[in-house]
Structure formats: C-alpha cells, structure tokens
Design an enzyme around this catalytic site. Structure first.
Site, PDB file in Angstrom:
ATOM      1  N   HIS A  40       0.820  -1.224   0.000  1.00 40.23           N
ATOM      2  CA  HIS A  40       0.000   0.000   0.000  1.00 40.23           C
ATOM      3  C   HIS A  40       0.847   1.264   0.000  1.00 40.23           C
ATOM      4  CE1 HIS A  40       0.262   0.165   4.523  1.00 40.23           C
ATOM      5  NE2 HIS A  40       0.139   1.452   4.291  1.00 40.23           N
ATOM      6  N   ASP A  89      -0.279  -7.461   1.627  1.00 41.04           N
ATOM      7  CA  ASP A  89       0.312  -6.122   1.659  1.00 41.04           C
ATOM      8  C   ASP A  89       1.838  -6.212   1.739  1.00 41.04           C
ATOM      9  OD1 ASP A  89       0.505  -3.391   1.768  1.00 41.04           O
ATOM     10  OD2 ASP A  89      -0.181  -3.200   3.840  1.00 41.04           O
ATOM     11  N   SER A 131       4.046   2.559   8.141  1.00 41.52           N
ATOM     12  CA  SER A 131       3.779   1.461   7.224  1.00 41.52           C
ATOM     13  C   SER A 131       5.006   1.062   6.415  1.00 41.52           C
ATOM     14  CB  SER A 131       2.702   1.853   6.221  1.00 41.52           C
ATOM     15  OG  SER A 131       1.468   1.872   6.864  1.00 41.52           O
ATOM     16  N   GLY A 132       5.085  -0.224   6.119  1.00 33.88           N
ATOM     17  CA  GLY A 132       6.190  -0.739   5.319  1.00 33.88           C
ATOM     18  C   GLY A 132       7.389  -1.114   6.162  1.00 33.88           C
TER      19      GLY A 132
HETATM   20  N1  ARG Z   1      -1.331   2.254   7.464  1.00 35.48           N
HETATM   21  C1  ARG Z   1      -0.481   3.056   8.299  1.00 35.48           C
HETATM   22  C2  ARG Z   1       0.528   3.773   7.428  1.00 35.48           C
HETATM   23  O1  ARG Z   1       0.231   3.982   6.293  1.00 35.48           O
HETATM   24  C3  ARG Z   1       0.146   2.245   9.398  1.00 35.48           C
HETATM   25  C4  ARG Z   1      -0.910   1.628  10.173  1.00 35.48           C
HETATM   26  C5  ARG Z   1      -0.534   0.945  11.382  1.00 35.48           C
HETATM   27  N2  ARG Z   1      -1.646   1.221  12.241  1.00 35.48           N
HETATM   28  C6  ARG Z   1      -1.789   0.737  13.436  1.00 35.48           C
HETATM   29  N3  ARG Z   1      -2.769   1.155  14.161  1.00 35.48           N
HETATM   30  N4  ARG Z   1      -0.964  -0.165  13.893  1.00 35.48           N
HETATM   31  O2  ARG Z   1       1.557   4.251   7.853  1.00 35.48           O
END
Ligand code: ARG
Length: 293
Positions: A86, A137, A234-235
């Site tokens: 993503h 993902d 993320s990542g």
């Molecule tokens: N999707 C988020 C990002 O784009 C990270 C999400 C992790 N969220 C969580 N509540 N652990 O950086």
C-alpha cells in the site's frame, strides 16, 4: 549469456555478470549476501525505550518522495528492500523515478541524516494486494545499485518459510518515523516500540464484527497498552530476537490498524513467513530482467 566485454553497465550488473561468468550462481550470491543479516540492539529494548539508539537498526530504511518520508522498509540483501504494497501501489513509472530509499538514517527532522540514498530500479508489489482488505500487503523494491554493508547499513534476516511457528506471544519490536499518536506529528528520530504478538484467533475476536474482510492467515497482530505503530510507519518491520545477542528476524511488515493505540484494536502486520517464496520469486524475476537487458 555471453561472457564478453560487458560495455558500460551499472556496477551491480557487472557484479552479476562476473558472478555468472565465474560459475557462481547469481541466486546463490544474492542469497548469501544476507549471511551477515540481523544486526541490531544486543537485546530486545524494554517497553519504555522508544527513542532508538542512533543507527542501532542497520536494516531500517526510509522511503522518501520529494524528500518527504512516507513509509518505512527494510533491507533484505544488497539490492532489495521489503515494504508494504500500500506504500507504493499508486505510483506511476514517473513517480518511481522520484522515489528514494534512505539508508543508515536516524534523524528525520530538522534535517535527515541518511548515510546513503538510492533510487529504485523496480517496484514489485504483490499481484493479489487488495487495497480494501489489505490482503497481501507486501512489495519488493530493487535498488539501482548494491549497497555496501557497513556497521550502520546491513540486511535483516527473514524467517524460515514454515507456517508451523505462528510467532504468537512473542516480544517484538516495531520501528519507524511515523506519528507517535493518532493525531500527532512525526517523530524527529527513529522510534522503536516493544509490543506483544497474539494468536490469529485472538486477533480475529478483537476485530470481529468491525472488519468484515477479517484477519487473514498471512497477517499477524501485535499490541501493547498505549503503544502502536501509526501513520508513516507502514512498510517498516516487526522484528524478533530469540535471545539476547541473537540475530534479529523480520516477522512482519507494518500494514494497518483502526486508529492508533486504541485499546480495543491491535496493529496488523503482514506475516513475512507467508511470503518468503514470493520474495524468492521476485529475486529470480529480477535476475531474468537484469540478465536479459
Ligand atoms: N497504514 C499506516 C501507514 O500507512 C500504518 C498503520 C498501522 N496502524 C496501526 N494502528 N498499527 O503508515
């Protein structure tokens, strides 16, 4: 392939050609350049130690677009970075040319301090990545040239490709430059949180009736009161160490959650052990692409 004068080629193509011509399989070479994988802190940081010691996680990378950090990733060999699909799924070829991978970085602000910055040759995200369910993902970035390993830049270890170890009830560490709280601004320096994994059955219970697509087997959940990954993380990796002094193994990729640090919902991570074959396949594809150029 012919083993003649290669002409003007990027260094790492030369490396691949040299290896090929000397009878060493490229695969073998790629696999073995993560022999010294898994450096990191001697032991798992305690729950309160959230500022990472500078350059203590040498496999951690930042993904930058126009010099803005938007995701994390981790180095798995000298030319590949694992991240979340993503993070990169919406990029066009033109965007990819603007993508930068910052290695050996600690500070994000006021100034970024990467030791090496690379451009990206290829972005491979999982074919079955689904932006609604966040299934699959995972993405693999191929850097423009191999990274030279140093005490502050080196690859992470991947887990063995077996589903028998669910990695439940483990003390794990997630790292990133993301927001420390749901509405907070990004941290100045690399943050680390120690959190606990659970079984997928437990995680399914937590999200039951809230997330209809649910928790797939290829996800792993982790939480700790008041601690969570958040936007911008993320990542990046979820890491474990079997005992103090042992190598660090990446078992997850920071993927999604509902809010951040909500006591009702754990963070959800892509389970790496489900994708070791996929990563290997991408490596092979890379080699085909590079060799046929
Ligand atoms: N999707 C988020 C990002 O784009 C990270 C999400 C992790 N969220 C969580 N509540 N652990 O950086």
């Amino acid at each position: 392939m012919k083993c003649s004068n290669p002409g003007v080629l990027p260094v790492y193509l030369l490396l691949l050609i040299t290896l090929q011509c000397s009878g060493v399989s490229v695969n073998h070479a790629l696999k073995n350049d993560n022999r010294r994988c898994g450096s990191g802190p001697y032991k798992t940081p305690s729950f309160g130690e959230t500022n990472a010691v500078k350059n203590s996680w040498p496999s951690m990378v930042a993904l930058l677009m126009y010099n803005r950090q938007f995701c994390g990733g981790s180095l798995i060999d000298s030319i590949h970075v694992v991240t979340a699909a993503h993070c990169v799924v919406s990029f066009s070829a033109r965007n990819i040319s603007k993508l930068r991978v910052a290695l050996g970085m600690h500070s994000l602000r006021p100034v970024k301090d990467p030791q090496v910055t690379k451009t990206v040759l290829r972005v491979a995200y999982h074919n079955d990545f689904n932006a609604e369910t966040f299934y699959n993902d995972i993405a693999l970035l191929t850097l423009d040239s191999p990274v030279v390993f140093t005490p502050t830049i080196s690859p992470i270890c991947l887990p063995p490709n077996d589903s028998s170890d669910q990695h439940a009830y483990r003390k794990t560490v997630a790292i990133g430059w993301g927001a420390p709280t749901e509405n907070g601004t990004q941290a100045n320096v690399l943050q680390q949180i120690t959190i606990l994994t659970m079984t997928n059955a437990e995680c399914r219970n937590r999200f039951d009736g809230v997330v209809t697509s649910g928790i797939a087997d290829h996800m792993i959940c982790a939480s700790y009161p008041g601690k969570d990954t958040c936007t911008g993380d993320s990542g990046g990796p979820l890491l474990v160490q079997d005992m103090p002094g042992a190598k660090w193994i990446q078992i997850g990729i920071i993927s999604w959650g509902i809010g951040c640090a909500d006591p009702d919902f754990p963070g959800v991570y892509t389970r790496i052990s489900s994708f070791v074959d996929w990563i290997e396949k991408q490596n092979q594809l890379d080699l085909h692409i590079l060799m046929s150029k």
